[in-house]
Enzyme design. Structure first.
Site, mmCIF file in Angstrom:
data_model
loop_
_atom_site.group_PDB
_atom_site.id
_atom_site.type_symbol
_atom_site.label_atom_id
_atom_site.label_comp_id
_atom_site.label_asym_id
_atom_site.label_seq_id
_atom_site.Cartn_x
_atom_site.Cartn_y
_atom_site.Cartn_z
ATOM 1 N N SER A 20 0.822 -1.211 0.000
ATOM 2 C CA SER A 20 0.000 0.000 0.000
ATOM 3 C C SER A 20 0.858 1.264 0.000
ATOM 4 O O SER A 20 1.858 1.350 0.713
ATOM 5 C CB SER A 20 -0.882 -0.012 1.252
ATOM 6 O OG SER A 20 -1.698 1.136 1.259
ATOM 7 N N GLY A 45 -3.745 3.647 0.919
ATOM 8 C CA GLY A 45 -4.705 3.689 2.016
ATOM 9 C C GLY A 45 -5.830 4.697 1.788
ATOM 10 O O GLY A 45 -5.573 5.839 1.419
ATOM 11 N N GLY A 71 1.389 11.398 5.804
ATOM 12 C CA GLY A 71 0.215 11.745 6.606
ATOM 13 C C GLY A 71 -1.076 11.178 6.052
ATOM 14 O O GLY A 71 -2.142 11.762 6.233
ATOM 15 N N LEU A 72 -0.973 10.046 5.346
ATOM 16 C CA LEU A 72 -2.162 9.307 4.892
ATOM 17 C C LEU A 72 -3.023 10.072 3.900
ATOM 18 O O LEU A 72 -4.217 9.812 3.744
ATOM 19 C CB LEU A 72 -3.018 8.875 6.098
ATOM 20 C CG LEU A 72 -2.314 7.922 7.077
ATOM 21 C CD1 LEU A 72 -3.039 7.903 8.416
ATOM 22 C CD2 LEU A 72 -2.224 6.522 6.503
ATOM 23 N N CYS A 129 -2.381 4.154 12.553
ATOM 24 C CA CYS A 129 -2.656 5.591 12.437
ATOM 25 C C CYS A 129 -3.181 6.159 13.753
ATOM 26 O O CYS A 129 -3.648 5.437 14.620
ATOM 27 C CB CYS A 129 -3.596 5.883 11.281
ATOM 28 S SG CYS A 129 -4.705 4.575 10.906
ATOM 29 N N ASN A 191 4.905 -2.544 9.112
ATOM 30 C CA ASN A 191 4.755 -1.204 8.551
ATOM 31 C C ASN A 191 6.119 -0.494 8.674
ATOM 32 O O ASN A 191 7.088 -1.100 9.111
ATOM 33 C CB ASN A 191 3.668 -0.458 9.348
ATOM 34 C CG ASN A 191 2.948 0.570 8.488
ATOM 35 O OD1 ASN A 191 3.573 1.269 7.694
ATOM 36 N ND2 ASN A 191 1.648 0.678 8.646
ATOM 37 N N THR A 192 6.175 0.783 8.308
ATOM 38 C CA THR A 192 7.444 1.513 8.460
ATOM 39 C C THR A 192 7.824 1.608 9.943
ATOM 40 O O THR A 192 6.965 1.528 10.814
ATOM 41 C CB THR A 192 7.324 2.946 7.905
ATOM 42 O OG1 THR A 192 6.241 3.599 8.568
ATOM 43 C CG2 THR A 192 7.078 2.953 6.411
#
Lengths: 301, 257
Positions: A20, A45, A71-72, A129, A191-192
Site C-alpha cells: 500500500s 490507504g 500523513g495518509l 494511524c 509497517n514503516t
C-alpha cells in the site's frame, strides 16, 4: 511450476504483492508494470472522506532507506470509486483495499463501503494511524483499543480481513490470540519503523511531526526479525514486508515462513521490480529443483 | 525503466555539469518543463532517483544541466562518457507551447526548462524575450551557456558584473516592462527559479498570477505519482498538488509558496 499460494481463503497466483502507498490505485504504476503479473495490488490507504495529509517536507533520504511523513493523504472513497475502480475492472489480479480511520466509527464506515465492492478481494486494515479519541496515539499502541477495533471490523467485513501490524504493537501475544479467535484471516508484517531525523544546519526537526516512518533496505533485517517473531506465535498466514529489493530478499521471508511478500519502497525507484523478482523466484525454484513455492515456505525454522 | 548512455559530459565551472544522454524515446517525446528521474549509482545508497529538468533534445539524445548540490548530484557528476544510467521519463506536464508572444524569466539553475522552451519557441517562430539572472559571479558560466543561443536576452547579476544589469532578474524584468509598452497584447510569462523569485513575481504590478506558468523544483520519491512526497499547497483550496504528476508546471496563481 506452482507459484500459487493460499492465505486462508485468499488465493494468489503468485506470492508477490505491491504494498500500500507504493503503487497508487493501479493506474499510476500500470504504465511500468503489467498488473496481471503480480499476485495482488494493495491500494493506497483510503479513508471514507478525503484527507489532505501532512505539509512538506514529506520525505527524507537516509542511508539505504527513506523516511516518509505523507500523513495518509488520500482522495477518499467516492473519488476512488469514480476515478480508479473502473480501471481496475480491466485486470484479473487480486485487489486488496487498504483502509484507515481516525476513530473506530470512521474505520467501520470505510470498511462497509469496501466490503460492498465486488472488485475488492480483501481488505487490509492499517492500525498504525493516530486515534483521535485516545489523544492521537496509534491504535496499535493500546492492545485493548486495537482488539476493540478488530472485533468491530470483523463484523463489518465478509471479505478476507488482513491486519497490518507495525513494529510497535502493544501486547502482541494477546493481540495475536485475540485476532485468531475473532477470525482475522491474514497478517501483514510490518509497517514503516518510527524514526527521527534532525536538520543540523537549521537546528530543527526535519519533519513537522518530528518522527516519520523509515522504509527501504535499511529496515529489512529488522522487519524479517519481526516476521520471525510473529510466526512463532500464530498460525495465521503472513504477508511479510520491509526492505525487499531483490529476489533473495523475498526468499528470506518465504524461508522464514511468510506465505507472501509485499514490495514497497522498491516500487518508488523501480516500478517494474515486481516482475523481475517473480522471474528471479522462478529461476531459484528451477535451480533448487523445487516444483512448488509452498515447499519453500517455512523451510528455515 | 529505460537505460541511457552518457555521450557527452562537460563541467561548467566547478558546480554545474552538462550531460547528454542517448535514449531515443525520451529525446523524441520530451517537451519543455518535463523531467526525468535518474538512478544514482548502482547500490541502494543513495536510495532514491533524482529528478532533473530536461535541457534540450537532439535526434536520439537529450541533455541535462544540473548543479552539484548534494550527494546525489555529486555522484552523478562523477560518471563518464560511455557510462549508463537507469531512468524514467519524460515525466510531468510541461509548459504550454502556443502563446502569441512570450516572456521567459529564469534565475540560476531555473535556466534549464526555459532554455528548452526558448529553443522550441525559436523553431515555432513565437516571438519572445528571455530574462535571466544569476546571484553571483560563480554562476557566470550559465550566462555564457545561454548566450550561445541566438535569442533576445536580458541578463542580470546581483553582484556587479561588467556589461550586465546589476540587480535581480525581476528588477531587470520590471525595468524592461516600464520601457516597453505591452498594451496591445499581453505576452504570456513563463518562469523558473528560486521560490523567492516566484513570490516577488506574484506581487508585481500588472501581473495576473493565473496567467503565469512556473516550473517548480521539489524533492521527489518516485516521480510518477505514487508516493505523494512532492506536495505543494493549493492556493485557496484545501490540500496539495503533487509536483511530479500535477506539475512541475503550475499556474502561479494556483499554488501557495
Amino acid at each position: 511450476m506452482n507459484l500459487q499460494v493460499h492465505l486462508g481463503n485468499l488465493t494468489l497466483s503468485n506470492p508477490i504483492i505491491l504494498a500500500s502507498g507504493t503503487a497508487g490505485y493501479g493506474r499510476e504504476i500500470a504504465p511500468y508494470l503489467d498488473l496481471d503479473r503480480v499476485g495482488a495490488l494493495t491500494l493506497k490507504g483510503l479513508s471514507s472522506n478525503p484527507w489532505v495529509g501532512n505539509p512538506p517536507p514529506r520525505i527524507h533520504e537516509t542511508y539505504a532507506g527513506i523516511m516518509n511523513s505523507i500523513g495518509l493523504e488520500n482522495k477518499g472513497f467516492d473519488r476512488f470509486f469514480r476515478e480508479d475502480l473502473p480501471f481496475l475492472e480491466n485486470f484479473q489480479t487480486k485487489i486488496i483495499a487498504n483502509i484507515w480511520g481516525k476513530t473506530i466509527e470512521e474505520y467501520s464506515d470505510i470498511a462497509k463501503k469496501m466490503n460492498g465492492l465486488e472488485r475488492i478481494d480483501a481488505i487490509e486494515v492499517n492500525v498504525s494511524c493516530p486515534n483521535i479519541e485516545q489523544g492521537g496515539e496509534s491504535f496499535s499502541s493500546n492492545g485493548q483499543v486495537l482488539c476493540q477495533l478488530i472485533q468491530n471490523l470483523r463484523q463489518k467485513i465478509q471479505k478476507p480481513l488482513i491486519v497490518k501490524l507495525g513494529p510497535n504493537t502493544d501486547d502482541l501475544n494477546n493481540v495475536l490470540q485475540f485476532m485468531e479467535r475473532e477470525g482475522v484471516d491474514i497478517l501483514s508484517i510490518t509497517n514503516t519503523f518510527p524514526a527521527l531525523a534532525i536538520d543540523v544546519e537549521n537546528q530543527s526537526y526535519i519533519f513537522s511531526r518530528k518522527t516519520a516512518g523509515l522504509s527501504g533496505p535499511a529496515i529489512k533485517p529488522l522487519a524479517l526479525k519481526l516476521v520471525y517473531d510473529v510466526i512463532q506465535r500464530t498460525r495465521l498466514p503472513i504477508i511479510g514486508m520491509g526492505g525487499i529489493m531483490k529476489t533473495a530478499d523475498a526468499l528470506e521471508y518465504f524461508l522464514i515462513g511468510a506465505q507472501a511478500v509485499a514490495l514497497g519502497s522498491v516500487n518508488l525507484i523501480d516500478p517494474s521490480a515486481a516482475v523481475q523478482i517473480i522471474e528471479g523466484i522462478k529461476a531459484y525454484l528451477v535451480q533448487k529443483n523445487i516444483f512448488d513455492i509452498n515447499d519453500l515456505i517455512g523451510k528455515v525454522r | 525503466m529505460k537505460r541511457a548512455k552518457i555521450v557527452q559530459k562537460r563541467f561548467l565551472g566547478t558546480s554545474f555539469v552538462e550531460l547528454w544522454l542517448e535514449e531515443k524515446d525520451i529525446a523524441y517525446l520530451a517537451s519543455p518543463g518535463q523531467f526525468v528521474m535518474v538512478t544514482i549509482g548502482s547500490s541502494y545508497d543513495p536510495f532514491l532517483k533524482r529528478p532533473f529538468g530536461i535541457l534540450a533534445c537532439q535526434e536520439n539524445q537529450f541533455g541535462l544541466l544540473f548543479e552539484i548540490v548534494g550527494r546525489g548530484t555529486q555522484i552523478l557528476s562523477q560518471l563518464e562518457i560511455g557510462d549508463q544510467v537507469d531512468l524514467l521519463g519524460p515525466l510531468g506536464n510541461g509548459f504550454s507551447l502556443n502563446p502569441k508572444e512570450a516572456l521567459l524569466v529564469g534565475g540560476g539553475r531555473g535556466l534549464v526548462p526555459l532554455y528548452f522552451l526558448a529553443q522550441i519557441f525559436t523553431n515555432k517562430k513565437v516571438p519572445f524575450q528571455f530574462f535571466f539572472g544569476i546571484r553571483s559571479q560563480e554562476e557566470k558560466v550559465l550566462i555564457e551557456y545561454l548566450s550561445q543561443l541566438p535569442i533576445p536576452l536580458v541578463i542580470s547579476c546581483q553582484e556587479e558584473l561588467s556589461g550586465f544589469y546589476c540587480g535581480t532578474v525581476l528588477d531587470a524584468f520590471e525595468d524592461w516592462r516600464q520601457h516597453h509598452s505591452l498594451s496591445k497584447s499581453t505576452p504570456k510569462i513563463y518562469a523558473c527559479g528560486p521560490q523567492g523569485m516566484f513570490q516577488t513575481l506574484a506581487k508585481m504590478d500588472d501581473i495576473i498570477p493565473n496567467q503565469i506558468e512556473v516550473s517548480l523544483e521539489s524533492r521527489m520519491g518516485c516521480g510518477y505519482g505514487v508516493c505523494l512526497s512532492c506536495a505543494v499547497k493549493k492556493k485557496g483550496l484545501p490540500g496539495y498538488f503533487h509536483v511530479c504528476k500535477d506539475g512541475p508546471v503550475f499556474r502561479l496563481g494556483e499554488i501557495e509558496l
